[in-house]
Design a protein around this motif. Structure first.
Motif, short mmCIF file in Angstrom:
data_model
loop_
_atom_site.label_atom_id
_atom_site.label_comp_id
_atom_site.label_asym_id
_atom_site.label_seq_id
_atom_site.Cartn_x
_atom_site.Cartn_y
_atom_site.Cartn_z
N UNK A 1 43.37 46.74 45.17
CA UNK A 1 42.27 45.77 45.14
C UNK A 1 42.79 44.35 45.32
N UNK A 2 43.91 44.04 44.67
CA UNK A 2 44.50 42.71 44.84
C UNK A 2 44.93 42.47 46.28
N UNK A 3 45.49 43.50 46.90
CA UNK A 3 45.91 43.37 48.30
C UNK A 3 44.73 43.04 49.19
N UNK A 4 43.56 43.58 48.87
CA UNK A 4 42.35 43.31 49.66
C UNK A 4 41.71 41.97 49.33
N UNK A 5 42.16 41.31 48.27
CA UNK A 5 41.63 40.00 47.92
C UNK A 5 40.68 39.98 46.74
N UNK A 6 40.41 41.14 46.13
CA UNK A 6 39.55 41.17 44.95
C UNK A 6 40.31 40.65 43.73
N UNK A 7 39.56 40.15 42.76
CA UNK A 7 40.11 39.88 41.44
C UNK A 7 39.55 40.91 40.47
N UNK B 1 32.58 45.88 51.16
CA UNK B 1 32.83 44.69 50.35
C UNK B 1 34.04 43.88 50.81
N UNK B 2 34.78 44.40 51.78
CA UNK B 2 36.05 43.75 52.15
C UNK B 2 35.88 42.28 52.48
N UNK B 3 34.87 41.92 53.24
CA UNK B 3 34.68 40.53 53.63
C UNK B 3 34.30 39.63 52.45
N UNK B 4 33.79 40.24 51.39
CA UNK B 4 33.36 39.48 50.22
C UNK B 4 34.40 39.46 49.12
N UNK B 5 35.54 40.10 49.33
CA UNK B 5 36.52 40.31 48.27
C UNK B 5 36.88 39.03 47.50
N UNK B 6 37.14 37.89 48.15
CA UNK B 6 37.52 36.69 47.38
C UNK B 6 36.40 36.16 46.48
N UNK B 7 35.18 36.65 46.69
CA UNK B 7 34.03 36.15 45.91
C UNK B 7 33.55 37.18 44.89
#
Length: 447
Positions: A339-345, A309-315
Motif C-alpha cells: 500500500x505504501x508503494x502505491x502511495x496510500x497512507x 483507487x490507485x490514482x487517489x492513493x495520496x488522498x
C-alpha cells in the motif's frame, strides 16, 4: 492428489470436470499464511466446475470446514504458534487420503477466512463429500500441537444442483449447515437441509441482494472532520458508512453478514468505490480516512497497481481496525508495504482498546494511530489516563506516527490533548459529520 491452485495450471485426473480451467482462475488470490488459494478462487472454480459437470450430469459438492474454538488455541499457544497450527491443518486438508470417486475431480482446498477452509469437490455426491469431510475432521483431531493440544472441526456440506441453483448459493447453503452444526455442539459434519435456512441463511441472501440489485444506492456516508490540534483547521475527514438497509443499519452489522456469506471483499470494494467518488470529482477536497475490515487486507484488488483507487492513493488513508481478527502479522506487514508503494497512507484504529493494538502499533509501519474513545473520555479529570495517553503519543512520535484522538467531545478534552502533544483531533466537538466532504482551505483562508 490435492490441487495446489496458485502454482500455475492445476493438475487433475484424466476425465475430471476441472480439466482445462484457465490459468487466470488460479491467480484470483493466495492466502499468504497457508499458501492456499483465497476464497475468491473457490467461487471462480465453482462456476467453471458447475458448468462442466452440468453437461455430464454430475454433481458438485462444497464442504465448508471451520475449526472449533480456534481462538482458545491462539490464546494458549500464542499467535505465532497459532500460525504454525494453521499451516499444519492446511497440509492435513491438502493431503490425499484415498482414491477419488469415479469420474471426479481432486479436492481443491481454499482458506476462505481466518479459521475457515472450504473444499470444491467436482463430481462428488453428497454422501462422498460427507465422508471426505469426516476423514478430514478426523485427521485434524489427530494432530498434536504445542504442549499436546488438539483441535476439532465442524463441517457443512452442500451439493449442486439439489441444494442450490448456482455457485454462490451453494457456498451459502454449506455455510448454513455448518452454522447449525456449530450451534448443536460442534465437532460434526452436517449436510444441508432447507430447514437450516431459517436459522442461518437469511443474512447471506440479504447481502447478496445488496450487491446484485441495490449496489451503491444502499450506502450513504457521513464525513466527520479531523482537525489540527494546534489551530483546529480541518485537514482531513473520516468517511463513516451508513447503510440504508433496515436489517443492517450499521456498518458492523453489514460486514458481519458479509463475513458470514464470504463476500467481505465485494462489500469492501463497493464501500471503497462509493466513499471515494467525491474525490474523483473534486481535487480540492480534503484527504479521506476510510475503514477496512481486517479480511480486506487479503483482497488482491486493494494492492493492484491498476486498481480503481490507485490514482487517489495520496488522498486516501486506510484505517485498520479490529486487530484481534487479523490472522497474520507478516501478511499484514506485506500488505501495508505494498500500500505504501502505491502511495496510500495507513492508520491503526482504536489504539488502546486492547493489547493487540499495542502490538500492531509497535510492529507495523504505520503513518497514523488513532487513540480509542475510551482513553479520551474525561481525559482532563484523570491524571493516570493522561500519563498513559502521553506515553502512547511519545512512543508514536518516536516511530514517526501521527496521532489522532477520536471521540473528542469537550473543550477540556481538546485542551488536555493539545497539551499532551496530540497532532490531530476528531469528534463531535468539531462536527458530527455531513454528507459533503470538506474542502481544503484556499490560500486566503489559511491561518
Amino acid at each position: 492428489m490435492t490441487v495446489h491452485v496458485p502454482k500455475g495450471q492445476p493438475e487433475v485426473p484424466e476425465g475430471s470436470a476441472l480439466r482445462s480451467i484457465p490459468p487466470a482462475l488460479a491467480r484470483v488470490g493466495v492466502d499468504p499464511l497457508t499458501g492456499l488459494p483465497g476464497h475468491h478462487a473457490l467461487h471462480a472454480w465453482l462456476e467453471r466446475a458447475i458448468a462442466r459437470c452440468e453437461v455430464r450430469d454430475r454433481p458438485v459438492s462444497v464442504v465448508v470446514l471451520d475449526l472449533d474454538r480456534f481462538g482458545e488455541v491462539n490464546r494458549i499457544v500464542g499467535h505465532t504458534s497459532g500460525d504454525d497450527v494453521m499451516r499444519e491443518i492446511a497440509r492435513a486438508l491438502e493431503h490425499a487420503d484415498g482414491d477419488l470417486p469415479a469420474d471426479a475431480g481432486a479436492p481443491i482446498i481454499v482458506r476462505s477466512s481466518g479459521d475457515e477452509f472450504a473444499a470444491l469437490l467436482a463430481g462428488w455426491s453428497r454422501e462422498e463429500a460427507v465422508a471426505w469431510a469426516d476423514r478430514k475432521r478426523a485427521a485434524i483431531a489427530s494432530l498434536r500441537f504445542l504442549a499436546g493440544h488438539t483441535c476439532s472441526a465442524s463441517a457443512g456440506v452442500a451439493t449442486y444442483p439439489v441444494d442450490a441453483p448456482d455457485a454462490r448459493e451453494l457456498v451459502v447453503s454449506a455455510r448454513a449447515a455448518l452454522r447449525v452444526g456449530k450451534r448443536e455442539g460442534r465437532n460434526c459434519t452436517l449436510a444441508y437441509q432447507p430447514a437450516h435456512d431459517g436459522a442461518c441463511g437469511i443474512a447471506e441472501r440479504v447481502v447478496h441482494a445488496l450487491l446484485e440489485r441495490r449496489g451503491a444506492r444502499a450506502l450513504a456516508f457521513v464525513h466527520q472532520p479531523i482537525v489540527r490540534a494546534s489551530d483546529h483547521e480541518i485537514v482531513a475527514c473520516e468517511a463513516l458508512c451508513r447503510p440504508r438497509l433496515e436489517r443492517y443499519a450499521s456498518p458492523a452489522a453489514l460486514f458481519a453478514a458479509a463475513a458470514a456469506s464470504d463476500v467481505v471483499w465485494e462489500i469492501g470494494r463497493l464501500v471503497r468505490s462509493v466513499a471515494t467518488e467525491p474525490l474523483r470529482r473534486d481535487p480540492s477536497l480534503v484527504p479521506l480516512f476510510l475503514n477496512l475490515h481486517p479480511h480486506e487486507l487479503a483482497d488482491p484488488t486493494l494492492v493492484d497497481p491498476e486498481g480503481e483507487l490507485r490514482a487517489l492513493a495520496p488522498r486516501v488513508v486506510l484505517e485498520i481496525g479490529e486487530c484481534a481478527r487479523l490472522s497474520s502479522l507478516d501478511a499484514a506487514r506485506a500488505t501495508i508495504d505494498r500500500l505504501h508503494t502505491l502511495g496510500f497512507r495507513v492508520a491503526l484504529d482504536d489504539l488502546g482498546a486492547g493489547y493487540a493494538t499495542l502490538r500492531w502499533m509497535s510492529e507495523l509501519d504505520l503513518d497514523y494511530v488513532k487513540l480509542d474513545r475510551t482513553l479520551i473520555a474525561d481525559l482532563d479529570g484523570s491524571a493516570a489516563r493522561r500519563t498513559l495517553v502521553q506515553a502512547l503519543i511519545e512512543f508514536a512520535h518516536q516511530r514517526g506516527q501521527i496521532v489522532v484522538a477520536e471521540g473528542v467531545e469537550t473543550e477540556a478534552e481538546r485542551d488536555a490533548l493539545a497539551g499532551l502533544g496530540c497532532d490531530l483531533l476528531q469528534g463531535w466537538l468539531f462536527g458530527r459529520g455531513t454528507s459533503q466532504v470538506p474542502r481544503l482551505p484556499s490560500e486566503g483562508e489559511k491561518r
